[in-house]
Design a protein around this motif. Sequence first.
Motif, mmCIF file in Angstrom:
data_model
loop_
_atom_site.group_PDB
_atom_site.id
_atom_site.type_symbol
_atom_site.label_atom_id
_atom_site.label_comp_id
_atom_site.label_asym_id
_atom_site.label_seq_id
_atom_site.Cartn_x
_atom_site.Cartn_y
_atom_site.Cartn_z
ATOM 1 N N LEU A 9 32.629 -35.277 -36.405
ATOM 2 C CA LEU A 9 31.427 -36.107 -36.454
ATOM 3 C C LEU A 9 31.601 -37.338 -37.340
ATOM 4 N N GLY A 10 32.723 -37.475 -37.946
ATOM 5 C CA GLY A 10 33.024 -38.629 -38.788
ATOM 6 C C GLY A 10 34.518 -38.792 -38.868
ATOM 7 N N PRO A 11 34.964 -39.675 -39.732
ATOM 8 C CA PRO A 11 36.409 -39.837 -39.887
ATOM 9 C C PRO A 11 37.047 -38.535 -40.359
ATOM 10 N N ARG A 12 38.165 -38.216 -39.793
ATOM 11 C CA ARG A 12 38.858 -36.977 -40.162
ATOM 12 C C ARG A 12 39.396 -37.108 -41.582
ATOM 13 N N GLN A 13 39.028 -36.152 -42.408
ATOM 14 C CA GLN A 13 39.484 -36.137 -43.794
ATOM 15 C C GLN A 13 40.407 -34.950 -43.991
ATOM 16 N N SER A 14 41.348 -35.127 -44.880
ATOM 17 C CA SER A 14 42.257 -34.034 -45.179
ATOM 18 C C SER A 14 41.553 -33.054 -46.118
ATOM 19 N N ARG A 15 41.285 -31.860 -45.628
ATOM 20 C CA ARG A 15 40.625 -30.814 -46.412
ATOM 21 C C ARG A 15 41.507 -29.577 -46.394
ATOM 22 N N ALA A 16 41.427 -28.842 -47.470
ATOM 23 C CA ALA A 16 42.195 -27.592 -47.545
ATOM 24 C C ALA A 16 41.606 -26.587 -46.561
ATOM 25 N N PRO A 17 42.452 -25.850 -45.834
ATOM 26 C CA PRO A 17 41.927 -24.852 -44.905
ATOM 27 C C PRO A 17 41.160 -23.750 -45.655
ATOM 28 N N VAL A 18 40.192 -23.180 -44.974
ATOM 29 C CA VAL A 18 39.371 -22.102 -45.523
ATOM 30 C C VAL A 18 39.660 -20.846 -44.698
ATOM 31 N N PRO A 19 39.945 -19.719 -45.350
ATOM 32 C CA PRO A 19 40.186 -18.487 -44.583
ATOM 33 C C PRO A 19 38.959 -18.123 -43.735
ATOM 34 N N GLU A 20 39.234 -17.655 -42.534
ATOM 35 C CA GLU A 20 38.180 -17.302 -41.570
ATOM 36 C C GLU A 20 37.089 -16.426 -42.182
ATOM 37 N N ASP A 21 37.483 -15.444 -42.978
ATOM 38 C CA ASP A 21 36.493 -14.522 -43.533
ATOM 39 C C ASP A 21 35.659 -15.138 -44.654
ATOM 40 N N GLN A 22 35.984 -16.362 -45.069
ATOM 41 C CA GLN A 22 35.198 -17.054 -46.086
ATOM 42 C C GLN A 22 34.298 -18.132 -45.494
ATOM 43 N N VAL A 23 34.274 -18.231 -44.167
ATOM 44 C CA VAL A 23 33.387 -19.191 -43.492
ATOM 45 C C VAL A 23 32.052 -18.502 -43.258
ATOM 46 N N HIS A 24 31.012 -18.995 -43.928
ATOM 47 C CA HIS A 24 29.664 -18.418 -43.837
ATOM 48 C C HIS A 24 29.047 -18.764 -42.482
ATOM 49 N N VAL A 25 28.276 -17.844 -41.918
ATOM 50 C CA VAL A 25 27.629 -18.066 -40.623
ATOM 51 C C VAL A 25 26.121 -18.155 -40.819
ATOM 52 N N PHE A 26 25.550 -19.293 -40.412
ATOM 53 C CA PHE A 26 24.108 -19.465 -40.392
ATOM 54 C C PHE A 26 23.627 -19.222 -38.964
ATOM 55 N N LEU A 27 22.534 -18.522 -38.807
ATOM 56 C CA LEU A 27 21.926 -18.314 -37.494
ATOM 57 C C LEU A 27 21.155 -19.559 -37.101
ATOM 58 N N PRO A 28 20.789 -19.697 -35.819
ATOM 59 C CA PRO A 28 20.087 -20.909 -35.384
ATOM 60 C C PRO A 28 18.789 -21.181 -36.160
ATOM 61 N N GLU A 29 18.079 -20.119 -36.527
ATOM 62 C CA GLU A 29 16.800 -20.317 -37.215
ATOM 63 C C GLU A 29 16.953 -20.493 -38.723
ATOM 64 N N ASP A 30 18.165 -20.313 -39.268
ATOM 65 C CA ASP A 30 18.403 -20.493 -40.702
ATOM 66 C C ASP A 30 18.376 -21.971 -41.059
ATOM 67 N N GLU A 31 17.869 -22.260 -42.245
ATOM 68 C CA GLU A 31 17.902 -23.629 -42.740
ATOM 69 C C GLU A 31 19.202 -23.821 -43.506
ATOM 70 N N VAL A 32 19.965 -24.796 -43.099
ATOM 71 C CA VAL A 32 21.234 -25.096 -43.761
ATOM 72 C C VAL A 32 20.905 -25.909 -45.017
ATOM 73 N N PRO A 33 21.465 -25.526 -46.177
ATOM 74 C CA PRO A 33 21.180 -26.260 -47.413
ATOM 75 C C PRO A 33 21.487 -27.745 -47.290
ATOM 76 N N GLY A 34 20.690 -28.551 -47.966
ATOM 77 C CA GLY A 34 20.865 -30.000 -47.930
ATOM 78 C C GLY A 34 22.176 -30.468 -48.527
ATOM 79 N N THR A 35 22.831 -29.613 -49.293
ATOM 80 C CA THR A 35 24.111 -29.986 -49.901
ATOM 81 C C THR A 35 25.274 -29.851 -48.922
ATOM 82 N N CYS A 36 25.003 -29.367 -47.731
ATOM 83 C CA CYS A 36 26.065 -29.181 -46.735
ATOM 84 C C CYS A 36 26.262 -30.464 -45.930
ATOM 85 N N GLU A 37 27.518 -30.826 -45.727
ATOM 86 C CA GLU A 37 27.868 -32.007 -44.954
ATOM 87 C C GLU A 37 28.361 -31.577 -43.575
ATOM 88 N N ARG A 38 27.784 -32.142 -42.528
ATOM 89 C CA ARG A 38 28.234 -31.836 -41.162
ATOM 90 C C ARG A 38 29.615 -32.433 -40.938
#
Length: 143
Positions: free
Chosen positions: A26-55
Amino acid sequence: MRFPALLMLAAPLALGACVTASATMLGPRQSRAPVPEDQVHVFLPEDEVPGTCERLAIINTSGDADMTNESQMVRAARRRAGKLGANAIQLRSTREPGTGTRIASAIIPGVTADRKGEMLAFDCAEPQAGLVGAVRAFLGLAE
Protein backbone atom coordinates in the motif's frame (compact mmCIF):
# COMPACT_ATOMS: atom_id res chain seq x y z
CA MET A 1 6.31 -49.68 -11.50
CA ARG A 2 3.35 -49.16 -9.16
CA PHE A 3 5.10 -46.48 -7.09
CA PRO A 4 5.55 -43.95 -9.96
CA ALA A 5 1.90 -44.45 -10.95
CA LEU A 6 0.73 -43.76 -7.39
CA LEU A 7 3.01 -40.72 -7.20
CA MET A 8 1.52 -39.36 -10.43
CA LEU A 9 -2.00 -39.77 -9.02
CA ALA A 10 -1.15 -38.24 -5.63
CA ALA A 11 0.74 -35.21 -6.97
CA PRO A 12 -2.35 -33.26 -8.12
CA LEU A 13 -4.04 -33.91 -4.78
CA ALA A 14 -1.04 -32.59 -2.86
CA LEU A 15 -0.81 -29.52 -5.08
CA GLY A 16 -4.54 -28.91 -4.82
CA ALA A 17 -4.37 -28.69 -1.01
CA CYS A 18 -2.13 -25.64 -1.16
CA VAL A 19 -3.16 -22.12 -0.29
CA THR A 20 -1.46 -19.29 -2.12
CA ALA A 21 -1.04 -15.84 -0.62
CA SER A 22 -0.01 -12.74 -2.53
CA ALA A 23 0.53 -9.21 -1.28
CA THR A 24 -0.10 -5.79 -2.76
CA MET A 25 1.94 -3.14 -0.97
CA LEU A 26 0.00 0.00 0.00
CA GLY A 27 3.04 2.26 0.00
CA PRO A 28 6.69 2.23 -0.88
CA ARG A 29 8.28 -1.08 0.03
CA GLN A 30 10.42 -0.70 3.12
CA SER A 31 12.99 -3.11 4.40
CA ARG A 32 11.53 -4.61 7.58
CA ALA A 33 12.72 -7.53 9.64
CA PRO A 34 10.61 -10.65 9.08
CA VAL A 35 8.17 -11.61 11.84
CA PRO A 36 7.62 -15.29 12.71
CA GLU A 37 4.19 -16.52 11.62
CA ASP A 38 3.14 -17.38 15.16
CA GLN A 39 3.85 -13.79 16.28
CA VAL A 40 1.50 -12.21 13.72
CA HIS A 41 -1.64 -11.14 15.62
CA VAL A 42 -5.01 -11.75 13.94
CA PHE A 43 -7.80 -9.18 14.18
CA LEU A 44 -11.31 -10.27 13.21
CA PRO A 45 -13.35 -8.12 10.80
CA GLU A 46 -15.34 -6.53 13.63
CA ASP A 47 -12.23 -5.78 15.76
CA GLU A 48 -10.98 -2.23 15.90
CA VAL A 49 -7.35 -2.06 14.84
CA PRO A 50 -5.34 0.27 17.13
CA GLY A 51 -4.55 3.69 15.69
CA THR A 52 -0.85 3.02 16.19
CA CYS A 53 -0.93 0.36 13.47
CA GLU A 54 0.31 1.27 10.00
CA ARG A 55 -1.29 -0.43 6.98
CA LEU A 56 1.36 -2.16 4.90
CA ALA A 57 -0.37 -4.39 2.36
CA ILE A 58 -3.48 -6.14 1.14
CA ILE A 59 -3.03 -9.91 1.27
CA ASN A 60 -5.14 -12.11 -0.99
CA THR A 61 -5.36 -15.85 -0.40
CA SER A 62 -6.75 -18.56 -2.60
CA GLY A 63 -7.16 -22.31 -2.26
CA ASP A 64 -9.34 -25.11 -3.58
CA ALA A 65 -12.57 -25.04 -1.55
CA ASP A 66 -12.72 -28.84 -1.30
CA MET A 67 -9.09 -29.27 -0.24
CA THR A 68 -8.48 -26.30 2.09
CA ASN A 69 -10.16 -24.59 5.01
CA GLU A 70 -10.23 -21.08 6.48
CA SER A 71 -7.61 -21.96 9.06
CA GLN A 72 -5.12 -22.78 6.30
CA MET A 73 -5.99 -19.48 4.59
CA VAL A 74 -5.30 -17.51 7.79
CA ARG A 75 -2.01 -19.38 8.32
CA ALA A 76 -0.91 -18.56 4.77
CA ALA A 77 -1.82 -14.88 5.27
CA ARG A 78 0.08 -14.75 8.59
CA ARG A 79 3.12 -16.33 6.91
CA ARG A 80 3.00 -13.84 4.01
CA ALA A 81 2.48 -10.86 6.35
CA GLY A 82 5.41 -11.97 8.48
CA LYS A 83 7.67 -12.09 5.43
CA LEU A 84 6.73 -8.45 4.76
CA GLY A 85 7.60 -7.47 8.33
CA ALA A 86 3.97 -7.07 9.42
CA ASN A 87 3.06 -8.17 12.93
CA ALA A 88 -0.74 -8.13 12.54
CA ILE A 89 -3.44 -8.91 9.99
CA GLN A 90 -7.12 -8.11 9.91
CA LEU A 91 -9.46 -10.54 8.20
CA ARG A 92 -11.62 -8.62 5.75
CA SER A 93 -13.60 -11.13 3.68
CA THR A 94 -13.82 -14.74 2.58
CA ARG A 95 -15.68 -15.77 -0.56
CA GLU A 96 -16.78 -19.32 -1.22
CA PRO A 97 -17.29 -20.53 -4.80
CA GLY A 98 -20.89 -20.77 -5.94
CA THR A 99 -22.72 -24.02 -6.60
CA GLY A 100 -22.36 -23.60 -10.36
CA THR A 101 -18.61 -23.16 -10.08
CA ARG A 102 -18.31 -26.23 -7.86
CA ILE A 103 -20.29 -28.33 -10.35
CA ALA A 104 -18.27 -26.99 -13.29
CA SER A 105 -14.98 -27.76 -11.51
CA ALA A 106 -16.10 -31.36 -10.97
CA ILE A 107 -17.02 -31.82 -14.63
CA ILE A 108 -14.76 -29.56 -16.69
CA PRO A 109 -10.97 -30.00 -16.48
CA GLY A 110 -9.14 -26.77 -15.67
CA VAL A 111 -12.07 -25.06 -13.93
CA THR A 112 -11.27 -24.39 -10.29
CA ALA A 113 -13.58 -23.79 -7.35
CA ASP A 114 -11.39 -21.64 -5.13
CA ARG A 115 -12.12 -20.15 -1.74
CA LYS A 116 -10.71 -16.60 -1.67
CA GLY A 117 -9.80 -14.39 1.23
CA GLU A 118 -8.71 -10.81 1.70
CA MET A 119 -6.78 -9.46 4.66
CA LEU A 120 -4.93 -6.28 5.58
CA ALA A 121 -1.38 -6.49 6.92
CA PHE A 122 -0.25 -4.02 9.60
CA ASP A 123 2.87 -2.98 11.44
CA CYS A 124 1.64 -2.24 14.96
CA ALA A 125 3.70 -0.49 17.61
CA GLU A 126 4.84 -2.81 20.35
CA PRO A 127 2.68 -2.73 23.47
CA GLN A 128 3.95 -0.70 26.40
CA ALA A 129 6.45 -2.60 28.48
CA GLY A 130 7.07 -2.57 32.19
CA LEU A 131 4.77 -1.94 35.12
CA VAL A 132 2.74 0.81 33.44
CA GLY A 133 2.06 -1.41 30.44
CA ALA A 134 1.06 -4.35 32.66
CA VAL A 135 -1.36 -2.16 34.64
CA ARG A 136 -2.89 -0.71 31.45
CA ALA A 137 -3.33 -4.23 30.05
CA PHE A 138 -4.91 -5.46 33.31
CA LEU A 139 -7.36 -2.52 33.31
CA GLY A 140 -8.16 -3.07 29.63
CA LEU A 141 -6.57 0.22 28.63
CA ALA A 142 -3.79 -1.24 26.50
CA GLU A 143 -3.72 -0.04 22.92
